[in-house]
Design a protein around this motif. Structure first.
Motif, PDB file in Angstrom:
ATOM      1  N   HIS A  33       0.875  -1.178   0.000  1.00  0.00           N
ATOM      2  CA  HIS A  33       0.000   0.000   0.000  1.00  0.00           C
ATOM      3  C   HIS A  33       0.912   1.228   0.000  1.00  0.00           C
ATOM      4  O   HIS A  33       1.663   1.459   0.945  1.00  0.00           O
ATOM      5  CB  HIS A  33      -0.874  -0.024   1.254  1.00  0.00           C
ATOM      6  CG  HIS A  33      -1.918   1.066   1.332  1.00  0.00           C
ATOM      7  ND1 HIS A  33      -1.857   2.227   0.603  1.00  0.00           N
ATOM      8  CD2 HIS A  33      -3.056   1.164   2.087  1.00  0.00           C
ATOM      9  CE1 HIS A  33      -2.900   2.984   0.888  1.00  0.00           C
ATOM     10  NE2 HIS A  33      -3.641   2.357   1.780  1.00  0.00           N
ATOM     11  N   THR A  34       0.842   2.018  -1.079  1.00  0.00           N
ATOM     12  CA  THR A  34       1.741   3.174  -1.183  1.00  0.00           C
ATOM     13  C   THR A  34       1.369   4.295  -0.229  1.00  0.00           C
ATOM     14  O   THR A  34       2.206   5.131   0.106  1.00  0.00           O
ATOM     15  CB  THR A  34       1.735   3.743  -2.608  1.00  0.00           C
ATOM     16  OG1 THR A  34       0.432   4.253  -2.898  1.00  0.00           O
ATOM     17  CG2 THR A  34       2.143   2.691  -3.621  1.00  0.00           C
ATOM     18  N   GLY A  35       0.093   4.353   0.177  1.00  0.00           N
ATOM     19  CA  GLY A  35      -0.357   5.460   1.007  1.00  0.00           C
ATOM     20  C   GLY A  35      -0.796   6.668   0.210  1.00  0.00           C
ATOM     21  O   GLY A  35      -0.950   7.764   0.756  1.00  0.00           O
ATOM     22  N   GLN A  36      -1.037   6.486  -1.111  1.00  0.00           N
ATOM     23  CA  GLN A  36      -1.503   7.611  -1.935  1.00  0.00           C
ATOM     24  C   GLN A  36      -2.821   8.154  -1.387  1.00  0.00           C
ATOM     25  O   GLN A  36      -3.007   9.364  -1.281  1.00  0.00           O
ATOM     26  CB  GLN A  36      -1.656   7.167  -3.393  1.00  0.00           C
ATOM     27  CG  GLN A  36      -2.080   8.303  -4.323  1.00  0.00           C
ATOM     28  CD  GLN A  36      -2.007   7.924  -5.791  1.00  0.00           C
ATOM     29  OE1 GLN A  36      -1.308   6.999  -6.175  1.00  0.00           O
ATOM     30  NE2 GLN A  36      -2.731   8.650  -6.625  1.00  0.00           N
ATOM     31  N   HIS A  37      -3.759   7.264  -1.061  1.00  0.00           N
ATOM     32  CA  HIS A  37      -4.949   7.649  -0.292  1.00  0.00           C
ATOM     33  C   HIS A  37      -4.725   7.171   1.134  1.00  0.00           C
ATOM     34  O   HIS A  37      -4.643   5.981   1.400  1.00  0.00           O
ATOM     35  CB  HIS A  37      -6.219   7.001  -0.879  1.00  0.00           C
ATOM     36  CG  HIS A  37      -6.764   7.722  -2.060  1.00  0.00           C
ATOM     37  ND1 HIS A  37      -7.847   7.266  -2.774  1.00  0.00           N
ATOM     38  CD2 HIS A  37      -6.378   8.874  -2.663  1.00  0.00           C
ATOM     39  CE1 HIS A  37      -8.107   8.112  -3.769  1.00  0.00           C
ATOM     40  NE2 HIS A  37      -7.221   9.076  -3.717  1.00  0.00           N
ATOM     41  N   TYR A  57       3.163  -4.320   3.337  1.00  0.00           N
ATOM     42  CA  TYR A  57       3.995  -3.129   3.442  1.00  0.00           C
ATOM     43  C   TYR A  57       3.112  -1.903   3.297  1.00  0.00           C
ATOM     44  O   TYR A  57       2.226  -1.865   2.436  1.00  0.00           O
ATOM     45  CB  TYR A  57       5.048  -3.075   2.329  1.00  0.00           C
ATOM     46  CG  TYR A  57       6.086  -4.171   2.385  1.00  0.00           C
ATOM     47  CD1 TYR A  57       7.297  -3.979   3.042  1.00  0.00           C
ATOM     48  CD2 TYR A  57       5.859  -5.396   1.760  1.00  0.00           C
ATOM     49  CE1 TYR A  57       8.261  -4.984   3.079  1.00  0.00           C
ATOM     50  CE2 TYR A  57       6.802  -6.406   1.797  1.00  0.00           C
ATOM     51  CZ  TYR A  57       8.006  -6.195   2.457  1.00  0.00           C
ATOM     52  OH  TYR A  57       8.950  -7.189   2.493  1.00  0.00           O
ATOM     53  N   HIS A  58       3.328  -0.911   4.130  1.00  0.00           N
ATOM     54  CA  HIS A  58       2.620   0.372   4.009  1.00  0.00           C
ATOM     55  C   HIS A  58       3.687   1.454   3.879  1.00  0.00           C
ATOM     56  O   HIS A  58       4.433   1.719   4.819  1.00  0.00           O
ATOM     57  CB  HIS A  58       1.733   0.625   5.228  1.00  0.00           C
ATOM     58  CG  HIS A  58       0.610   1.581   4.943  1.00  0.00           C
ATOM     59  ND1 HIS A  58       0.827   2.830   4.383  1.00  0.00           N
ATOM     60  CD2 HIS A  58      -0.733   1.478   5.115  1.00  0.00           C
ATOM     61  CE1 HIS A  58      -0.331   3.445   4.238  1.00  0.00           C
ATOM     62  NE2 HIS A  58      -1.293   2.644   4.662  1.00  0.00           N
ATOM     63  N   LEU A  59       3.745   2.096   2.700  1.00  0.00           N
ATOM     64  CA  LEU A  59       4.849   3.013   2.404  1.00  0.00           C
ATOM     65  C   LEU A  59       4.622   4.424   2.929  1.00  0.00           C
ATOM     66  O   LEU A  59       5.568   5.219   2.996  1.00  0.00           O
ATOM     67  CB  LEU A  59       5.101   3.055   0.888  1.00  0.00           C
ATOM     68  CG  LEU A  59       5.336   1.689   0.222  1.00  0.00           C
ATOM     69  CD1 LEU A  59       5.636   1.872  -1.254  1.00  0.00           C
ATOM     70  CD2 LEU A  59       6.462   0.927   0.910  1.00  0.00           C
ATOM     71  N   ASN A  60       3.367   4.759   3.260  1.00  0.00           N
ATOM     72  CA  ASN A  60       3.035   6.059   3.884  1.00  0.00           C
ATOM     73  C   ASN A  60       3.563   7.255   3.097  1.00  0.00           C
ATOM     74  O   ASN A  60       4.067   8.226   3.676  1.00  0.00           O
ATOM     75  CB  ASN A  60       3.593   6.116   5.323  1.00  0.00           C
ATOM     76  CG  ASN A  60       2.959   5.070   6.218  1.00  0.00           C
ATOM     77  OD1 ASN A  60       1.744   4.974   6.316  1.00  0.00           O
ATOM     78  ND2 ASN A  60       3.789   4.264   6.863  1.00  0.00           N
ATOM     79  N   VAL A  61       3.445   7.201   1.783  1.00  0.00           N
ATOM     80  CA  VAL A  61       3.965   8.284   0.945  1.00  0.00           C
ATOM     81  C   VAL A  61       3.140   9.557   1.103  1.00  0.00           C
ATOM     82  O   VAL A  61       3.682  10.659   1.197  1.00  0.00           O
ATOM     83  CB  VAL A  61       4.026   7.840  -0.536  1.00  0.00           C
ATOM     84  CG1 VAL A  61       4.328   9.040  -1.432  1.00  0.00           C
ATOM     85  CG2 VAL A  61       5.095   6.772  -0.719  1.00  0.00           C
ATOM     86  N   GLY A  62       1.813   9.437   1.131  1.00  0.00           N
ATOM     87  CA  GLY A  62       0.968  10.607   1.353  1.00  0.00           C
ATOM     88  C   GLY A  62       0.874  11.506   0.134  1.00  0.00           C
ATOM     89  O   GLY A  62       1.263  11.154  -0.974  1.00  0.00           O
ATOM     90  N   SER A  63       0.379  12.707   0.364  1.00  0.00           N
ATOM     91  CA  SER A  63       0.077  13.632  -0.720  1.00  0.00           C
ATOM     92  C   SER A  63       1.226  14.602  -0.964  1.00  0.00           C
ATOM     93  O   SER A  63       1.867  15.075  -0.028  1.00  0.00           O
ATOM     94  CB  SER A  63      -1.195  14.422  -0.379  1.00  0.00           C
ATOM     95  OG  SER A  63      -1.529  15.307  -1.421  1.00  0.00           O
ATOM     96  N   LEU A  74       8.452   5.275  -6.177  1.00  0.00           N
ATOM     97  CA  LEU A  74       9.377   4.489  -6.995  1.00  0.00           C
ATOM     98  C   LEU A  74      10.547   3.972  -6.146  1.00  0.00           C
ATOM     99  O   LEU A  74      10.888   2.783  -6.191  1.00  0.00           O
ATOM    100  CB  LEU A  74       9.886   5.361  -8.145  1.00  0.00           C
ATOM    101  CG  LEU A  74      10.828   4.769  -9.185  1.00  0.00           C
ATOM    102  CD1 LEU A  74      10.224   3.540  -9.841  1.00  0.00           C
ATOM    103  CD2 LEU A  74      11.146   5.810 -10.239  1.00  0.00           C
ATOM    104  N   ALA A  75      11.136   4.847  -5.353  1.00  0.00           N
ATOM    105  CA  ALA A  75      12.269   4.458  -4.515  1.00  0.00           C
ATOM    106  C   ALA A  75      11.859   3.441  -3.451  1.00  0.00           C
ATOM    107  O   ALA A  75      12.554   2.443  -3.214  1.00  0.00           O
ATOM    108  CB  ALA A  75      12.867   5.698  -3.855  1.00  0.00           C
ATOM    109  N   ALA A  76      10.686   3.682  -2.821  1.00  0.00           N
ATOM    110  CA  ALA A  76      10.238   2.791  -1.742  1.00  0.00           C
ATOM    111  C   ALA A  76       9.815   1.422  -2.280  1.00  0.00           C
ATOM    112  O   ALA A  76      10.094   0.385  -1.660  1.00  0.00           O
ATOM    113  CB  ALA A  76       9.081   3.448  -0.983  1.00  0.00           C
ATOM    114  N   ILE A  77       9.148   1.412  -3.445  1.00  0.00           N
ATOM    115  CA  ILE A  77       8.727   0.139  -4.043  1.00  0.00           C
ATOM    116  C   ILE A  77       9.945  -0.680  -4.453  1.00  0.00           C
ATOM    117  O   ILE A  77       9.988  -1.911  -4.277  1.00  0.00           O
ATOM    118  CB  ILE A  77       7.794   0.388  -5.248  1.00  0.00           C
ATOM    119  CG1 ILE A  77       6.449   0.947  -4.772  1.00  0.00           C
ATOM    120  CG2 ILE A  77       7.570  -0.900  -6.035  1.00  0.00           C
ATOM    121  CD1 ILE A  77       5.564   1.495  -5.882  1.00  0.00           C
ATOM    122  N   GLU A  78      10.959  -0.012  -4.990  1.00  0.00           N
ATOM    123  CA  GLU A  78      12.176  -0.716  -5.394  1.00  0.00           C
ATOM    124  C   GLU A  78      12.787  -1.467  -4.216  1.00  0.00           C
ATOM    125  O   GLU A  78      13.228  -2.628  -4.358  1.00  0.00           O
ATOM    126  CB  GLU A  78      13.171   0.276  -5.974  1.00  0.00           C
ATOM    127  CG  GLU A  78      14.437  -0.377  -6.517  1.00  0.00           C
ATOM    128  CD  GLU A  78      15.390   0.648  -7.097  1.00  0.00           C
ATOM    129  OE1 GLU A  78      15.627   0.605  -8.314  1.00  0.00           O
ATOM    130  OE2 GLU A  78      15.890   1.499  -6.318  1.00  0.00           O
TER     131      GLU A  78
END
Length: 350
Positions: A33-37, A57-63, A74-78
């Protein structure tokens, strides 16, 4: 066989529910889960209601801006892919999460599976259009929802491992429609069946332009019907920045974002739906509720061709004409048989 699934936005959670159920019968799935929403009403509630396995995995990227958000993903998914070493990476639709997942995988020579491939609005000013084109061109397996999507890819010389499996969102609606009848969302907001129009607005092509938003709201003021609007946090923030006060629209009932089952009930009981969402256009069509789309074009051309959807953009006059016109959704099967998830997993197993 390990598959890493990348999701991050509300529509992807909905699509992932039927696919994960089917995929896990034959594959080892890792959910990222990228954390986009990241708002609870835009994220957590969907995992609970739709019984989607909790993300590994929860990447917590946010807005943030498109470039920064996509780069951080991209960096976190890699990093996740280096650790997990999957056989495939699976992405959905056309969000920044989709593109980041596809790029990370392709640069590591991991085959990409794109669900909802081949859609085109032919408007590259839409970030979603750029995301879906780039994702399609780095994907190894392309699962399309319609014949139109197949033809779009053929026009771009993409023909290898392209399959029409139908639309997994149709699977989700068919599976959850009965459950949604237990929703109390109408009672909570004192709404009557067919006594309101439902509104959703979130796309940048509308929300990034105060004059467009004002034109749309000017139309809303002239509609003789309650307009129920579960407002997207980004849209709310934009309107506040423009100094636009929604209280100036007396027939507008603004509510917090709702879960999937509540949304299905709101859609199915609405007289009409006004939206700029691709997913909501389809759900309206599946439920045979007339739809007015606040965009100049749509990827879901079948909904227009079969007279269930009218495109009006942000033109005040066109919005009013469409809302006041007498038409009913003329549903014709165009999105598969409601078993798309099984069809695509069968292809992967082969």
């Amino acid at each position: 066989m390990k598959v890493v699934t990348i999701i991050g936005a509300r529509p992807q959670f909905i699509k992932a529910a039927p696919v994960s159920r089917e995929l896990r019968k034959s594959f080892d799935e890792i959910i990222v889960h990228t954390g986009q929403h990241y708002d609870k009403n835009m994220s957590d509630i969907f995992f609970d209601e739709l019984n989607i396995p909790k993300p590994d995995y929860h990447l917590n990227v946010g807005s943030s801006s498109h470039g920064k958000q996509t780069g951080e993903m991209l960096a976190a998914i890699e990093e996740v892919l280096v650790k997990e070493e999957p056989a495939y990476v699976l992405v959905y639709g056309d969000t920044n999460s989709t593109l980041a997942g596809a790029l990370a995988a392709s640069k590591m020579h991991i085959p990409v599976i794109h669900i909802e491939a081949g859609l085109r609005s032919f408007n590259k000013k839409m970030p979603e259009e750029v995301n879906r084109i780039m994702t399609d061109h780095v994907s190894e397996y392309l699962f399309c929802p319609t014949d139109t999507a197949i033809q779009n890819l053929k026009n771009e010389n993409v023909t290898h491992n392209v399959f029409n499996v139908g639309d997994v969102m149709y699977d989700a609606v068919m599976y959850n429609q009965k459950l949604a009848t237990d929703s109390k969302i109408l009672e909570q907001h004192s709404l009557e069946s067919k006594g309101y129009h439902l509104v959703t607005l979130h796309r940048a092509e509308n929300t990034d332009f105060p004059e467009k938003m004002q034109n749309i709201l000017d139309a809303f003021k002239q509609i003789d019907k309650t307009l129920v609007w579960p407002i997207h946090p980004r849209t709310k923030h934009k309107l506040e920045g423009y100094g636009i006060n929604l209280e100036d629209v007396p027939n507008l009932k603004v509510i917090e974002p709702v879960g999937y089952l509540d949304m299905l009930r709101l859609e199915s009981e609405a007289e009409k739906i006004l939206t700029d969402s691709g997913g909501v256009q389809k759900e309206a069509y599946f439920l045979q509720i007339p739809c007015v789309t606040l965009r100049e074009e749509t990827e879901w051309i079948e909904t227009v061709q079969n007279k269930g959807n009218i495109l009006v953009g942000s033109d005040t006059k066109k919005i009013l004409e469409a809302v006041n016109s007498e038409y009913t959704s003329a549903y014709e099967p165009a999105f598969g048989d409601g078993d798309s998830a099984k069809h695509l997993v069968d292809h992967l197993k082969k």
